[in-house]
Scaffold this active site. Structure first.
Site, PDB file in Angstrom:
ATOM      1  N   LYS A 295       4.559   1.993   0.880  1.00 31.38           N
ATOM      2  CA  LYS A 295       5.827   2.686   0.106  1.00 31.38           C
ATOM      3  C   LYS A 295       6.750   3.792  -0.079  1.00 31.38           C
ATOM      4  CE  LYS A 295       2.934   0.345  -4.056  1.00 31.38           C
ATOM      5  NZ  LYS A 295       1.864   1.173  -5.344  1.00 31.38           N
TER       6      LYS A 295
ATOM      7  N   ARG B  57       3.472  25.514   3.750  1.00 33.79           N
ATOM      8  CA  ARG B  57       3.022  24.516   4.021  1.00 33.79           C
ATOM      9  C   ARG B  57       4.079  24.277   5.274  1.00 33.79           C
ATOM     10  NH1 ARG B  57       5.803  18.542   2.101  1.00 33.79           N
ATOM     11  NH2 ARG B  57       4.907  17.356   3.573  1.00 33.79           N
TER      12      ARG B  57
ATOM     13  N   LYS C 230      -3.907   5.120  12.189  1.00 33.39           N
ATOM     14  CA  LYS C 230      -5.184   6.099  12.784  1.00 33.39           C
ATOM     15  C   LYS C 230      -5.840   5.786  11.328  1.00 33.39           C
ATOM     16  CE  LYS C 230      -3.949  11.026  11.489  1.00 33.39           C
ATOM     17  NZ  LYS C 230      -5.317  10.818  10.508  1.00 33.39           N
TER      18      LYS C 230
ATOM     19  N   HIS D   9      -3.359  14.691  15.948  1.00 37.37           N
ATOM     20  CA  HIS D   9      -1.925  15.791  15.844  1.00 37.37           C
ATOM     21  C   HIS D   9      -1.839  16.331  16.972  1.00 37.37           C
ATOM     22  CE1 HIS D   9      -1.486  12.350  12.983  1.00 37.37           C
ATOM     23  NE2 HIS D   9      -1.838  13.572  11.497  1.00 37.37           N
TER      24      HIS D   9
ATOM     25  N   GLY E  20       0.600  -1.050   0.102  1.00 36.29           N
ATOM     26  CA  GLY E  20       0.027   0.298   0.019  1.00 36.29           C
ATOM     27  C   GLY E  20       0.909   1.524   0.224  1.00 36.29           C
TER      28      GLY E  20
ATOM     29  N   TYR F 150       2.366  12.131  14.121  1.00 39.15           N
ATOM     30  CA  TYR F 150       3.554  13.260  15.232  1.00 39.15           C
ATOM     31  C   TYR F 150       3.514  13.394  16.171  1.00 39.15           C
ATOM     32  CZ  TYR F 150       2.032  17.119  11.812  1.00 39.15           C
ATOM     33  OH  TYR F 150       2.401  18.089  10.386  1.00 39.15           O
ATOM     34  N   LEU F 151       3.796  12.236  16.486  1.00 38.67           N
ATOM     35  CA  LEU F 151       4.695  11.713  18.689  1.00 38.67           C
ATOM     36  C   LEU F 151       5.980  11.441  17.592  1.00 38.67           C
ATOM     37  CD1 LEU F 151       1.815   9.612  20.495  1.00 38.67           C
ATOM     38  CD2 LEU F 151       3.033  12.449  19.875  1.00 38.67           C
ATOM     39  N   GLY F 152       6.147  10.751  16.552  1.00 36.51           N
ATOM     40  CA  GLY F 152       7.472  10.642  15.937  1.00 36.51           C
ATOM     41  C   GLY F 152       8.329  11.551  15.336  1.00 36.51           C
TER      42      GLY F 152
ATOM     43  N   LEU G  99       1.240   3.971   2.063  1.00 35.03           N
ATOM     44  CA  LEU G  99       1.734   4.277   3.357  1.00 35.03           C
ATOM     45  C   LEU G  99       2.940   3.791   3.488  1.00 35.03           C
ATOM     46  CD1 LEU G  99       1.909   5.683   6.560  1.00 35.03           C
ATOM     47  CD2 LEU G  99       0.465   4.397   7.040  1.00 35.03           C
TER      48      LEU G  99
END
Length: 791
Positions: free
Chosen positions: A40, A366, A175, A268, A36, A206-208, A38
């Site tokens: 890849k 961004r 998630k 997040h 999938g 986001y915790l990473g 993510l």
């Protein structure tokens, strides 16, 4: 012996110090959804990074990619991804080539579709380890699949693919974890029937992110500087922001279900909020202590309502939805693609400090950041051009955890030089010098101490490493998840059909999405341009009622929000007139759920209210201690009294608790309250009595067929309620009717039937006590919202 050949090659390259350390055990990593998007983009690279980092740790590894695709095409797809894996720039080309070759040899593809497939996978892992003479340390199953597949996969793993006793199991979940509190609870219950809490690792990537992950260590290592200023006395506000320039094109199916709040804010940005607001545990390295402090921080958050948020949608979104989901041309989406939410914490440290969480698609840049802006009480006489940034107290003081992209284009921690020089871990963060031409929040970079990571790492690489090390504080526990959904779901429910501000996207948005805070609420700063509105869309505010009388008395009707606003203003006007006339204002308030929103409105918006000269009385009370959550006084105190400055001796709770017992007639509580009213209220005539209406027609605690309080001399009475708690104390109908003004508040569809009935019946208080409310020389006004009036 494939695994042994790999180990020997790595040993030969000098990656392992000795064969003895291999005996620490073997780890099998199973990546579900291995072909999938993510996987890849991030997950295979993260697993390769784990292998590079841990190849000399003493553990051996195998990597099992799995998907629904059949064996041969699945293998081709997976190995196409693996061939593109890259080493970090500081890795030597020779070592990189060897490790990549070994990683490919240790990776294999499986079709996992049926229960039998999982049994076969388990058998293959056991056979391999038996052949190599290795002991299994643990298994990692990474679910990179849609949540609807979780339960079936969990069942298969639990029944036929668990590691043997003595080896650990770690199940990694991506998630979304539900759509609201109810769906999250259901998913959590299903998963906990197969896995223990310590086995589940829910990922919020986001915790990473390095800047987010460093918030707690930063607070811990700089306690000496932050302890005096990390509080409401010094912090002006906090901004937690994630802006994107891309839109939702190609993802509208997901976005229509979730929207920006569920996609970004509920997870997040909320996690960053927790790291900022939670009390620091004694040891920030102990996951249990960190998670407990996070839960306590959740419990301190003030509830949200629809006035806590501003919402927008970029203009092209509707046509993208129509095209991608084959919707009709007149289809209107109420999914927000932009949200700004104002959050308050009611703990002592943060009371009154606004926390602004903002995210959106199709914005001007961004960027992601967490910005703590401190109050500045200084005035500097010397001109700004002559001030030294390091010593000038007039420059802005802030701490910024810069997540990435934007002006800096790198994770960073920035601290204003006029605050303090922070302590930073030397091995992982370094001070960044130069780039003085850059500006952050209107200030040159030279105004800050700036630190960036020594080695930038992708968030998924960080998280996969933490899974390997069993660091649970980087993941979302079930309790944490449900606390977050419990906080966000009421807001999501309240805005589900709310009109959105349309915005063109990108730099053309200009000031259209700017919003401001006022009295605990947020609103867009600019009025919406006419050309962006859709006049064909009929909004609730377009409806009006022509009625002006109800039961021969004045009627004010509107949608509930506008009605409460009007009622609060009318109470304030009545109070001001009364104080101007007699120097005081006697207000009697009913209990129940209807007045709660009114109390909150008065507390947050009516700062000119003459509270100093106001006496607060209770219309009725339940026979429970005043500290009980069922107590009307408890509700009044929680939602109004603790937020306004009413003199202590002007507050008059009903004496339901005397001689360590509740509402016993011999204790004379009713007589005591009646005497207090006679002593303080001229002619026992309140300036204003606020009443509600029950679905059975009761008002105050006067119920149909009530034996006390419907007639006779004006007094305070004990009554019996048909619902628990049964015993009540109440002002009598004759006492209520002596008031100068009586306002009756009726809210919600649940009151429609009784409202229609009351419009038709006469004066029959024994059947419907509210029908007996008729002030002898005062004014009666009905405040009925459209839902109660029109159904």
């Amino acid at each position: 012996k494939m695994l042994r050949r790999v180990l020997c090659t790595v040993l030969f390259m000098g990656a392992l110090p000795s064969l003895a350390e291999v005996s620490q055990g073997h780890i099998s990593v199973v990546l579900l959804g291995a072909t999938g998007d993510l996987s890849k983009k991030y997950l295979w690279q993260g697993l390769f990074q784990l292998y590079m980092d841990q190849v000399s740790s003493g553990h051996s590894f195998t990597f099992h990619g799995a998907a629904l695709t059949a064996l041969e095409p699945g293998q081709r797809l997976m190995f196409d991804v693996l061939k593109k894996l890259a080493c970090p720039p500081d890795e030597s080309p020779n070592r990189c080539a060897v490790l990549k070759d070994q990683f490919l040899k240790l990776s294999q593809y499986h079709q996992l579709k049926t229960a039998e497939n999982y049994t076969v996978l388990n058998r293959e892992i056991e056979t391999l380890l038996h052949q190599e003479g290795l002991k299994e340390a643990g298994r990692i199953f990474y679910f990179s699949v849609p949540p609807f597949a979780y339960t079936e996969i969990a069942r298969h793993i639990n029944s036929s693919c668990r590691p043997p006793p003595g080896a650990w199991l770690r199940v990694v979940l991506e998630k979304p974890f539900g759509h609201d509190l109810e769906s999250a609870q259901q998913l959590a219950e299903e998963l906990t029937s197969f896995f223990r809490e310590e086995e589940m690792y829910r990922v919020d990537h986001y915790l990473g992110k390095q800047a987010v992950a460093h918030i707690l260590p930063f607070r811990d290592q700089n306690r000496q500087f932050l302890d005096p200023i990390w509080n409401r006395h010094h912090v002006e506000r906090v901004e937690i922001v994630l802006k994107e320039t891309v839109d939702a094109k190609g993802r509208t199916s997901f976005y229509e279900q979730y929207g920006v709040i569920r996609d970004v804010l509920q997870n997040h940005l909320t996690e960053a909020l927790m790291f900022l607001t939670m009390e620091l545990p004694a040891n920030v390295s102990r996951a249990e202590e960190v998670l407990q402090c996070k839960l306590q921080a959740f419990q301190s958050l003030r509830g949200l309502d629809k006035n806590s948020a501003v919402l927008g949608q970029y203009q092209a979104y509707a046509s993208q939805v129509q095209e991608e989901l084959q919707k009709a041309q007149d289809y209107i989406s109420t999914t927000p693609t932009f949200a700004g939410v104002l959050i308050h914490s009611d703990n002592l440290r943060w009371e009154g400090v606004p926390f602004l969480l903002t995210s959106g698609k199709a914005l001007d840049e961004r960027v992601g950041y967490v910005r703590v802006l401190f109050k500045n009480r200084a005035y500097c006489t010397q001109s700004e051009t002559l001030r030294d940034a390091e010593h000038s107290q007039c420059k802005a003081k802030q701490i910024i955890f810069y997540i990435g992209h934007g002006t800096l284009n790198t994770p960073a921690v920035l601290v204003s030089r006029n605050l303090f020089r922070p302590v930073m871990p030397e091995g992982s963060w370094r001070e960044a010098l130069g780039q003085s031409d850059l500006h952050i929040f209107g200030q040159p970079l030279s105004d800050y101490y700036v630190y960036s990571p020594v080695k930038e790492r992708d968030a998924y690489s960080v998280l996969i490493s933490n899974i390997y090390h069993g660091r649970k504080d980087f993941f979302i526990t079930t309790e944490n998840l449900l606390a977050s959904w419990a906080f966000w779901t009421p807001l999501l429910d309240s805005i589900s059909h709310r009109p959105l501000r349309l915005y063109p996207g990108g730099v053309e948005n200009q000031h259209l999405l700017d919003f401001e805070m006022e009295s605990g609420e947020v609103a867009f700063t600019l009025a919406e341009p006419v050309e962006l509105l859709k006049p064909s869309r009929l909004m609730p505010s377009d409806y009006r009622t022509t009625q002006s009388k109800f039961r021969q008395s004045a009627l004010i009707s509107a949608w509930s929000e506008d009605l409460i606003s009007q009622l609060a203003s009318d109470i304030e006007k009545t109070a001001s007139r009364s104080v101007a006339r007699s120097g005081q204002f006697h207000l009697a308030l009913s209990g129940g759920s209807s007045p709660v929103v009114l109390f909150q409105r008065l507390a947050r918006h009516h700062y000119a209210f003459p509270w100093k000269h106001t006496h607060i009385w209770l219309v009725d009370e339940r026979c429970v201690p005043l500290t009980d959550t069922e107590s009307n006084f408890f509700s009044l105190h929680s939602h109004l009294l603790q937020s306004v400055r009413v003199p202590y001796f002007n507050v008059h709770p009903m004496p339901v608790h005397l001689n360590q017992r509740l509402c016993v007639e011999e204790d004379g509580g009713t007589e005591l309250y009646a005497k207090e009213i006679v002593a303080l209220v001229a002619n026992a005539s309140f300036d204003l009595v606020l009443l509600g209406v029950g679905a059975d027609g009761h008002t105050a605690s006067l119920f149909p067929q009530s034996e006390n309080g419907l007639e006779g001399a004006p007094t305070v009475v004990l009554t019996e309620s048909p619902v628990k708690p049964h015993q009540r104390m109440s002002l009598s109908l004759p006492l209520i009717n002596k008031a100068k003004q009586v306002f009756v508040l009726v809210l919600g569809k649940g009151k429609h039937d009784i409202t229609i009935l009351l419009s038709r019946v006469g004066h029959e208080p024994r059947k419907w006590p509210i029908s007996g409310v008729s002030p002898s020389s005062g004014q009666l006004v009905w405040y009925v919202d459209y839902e109660a009036l029109l159904g």
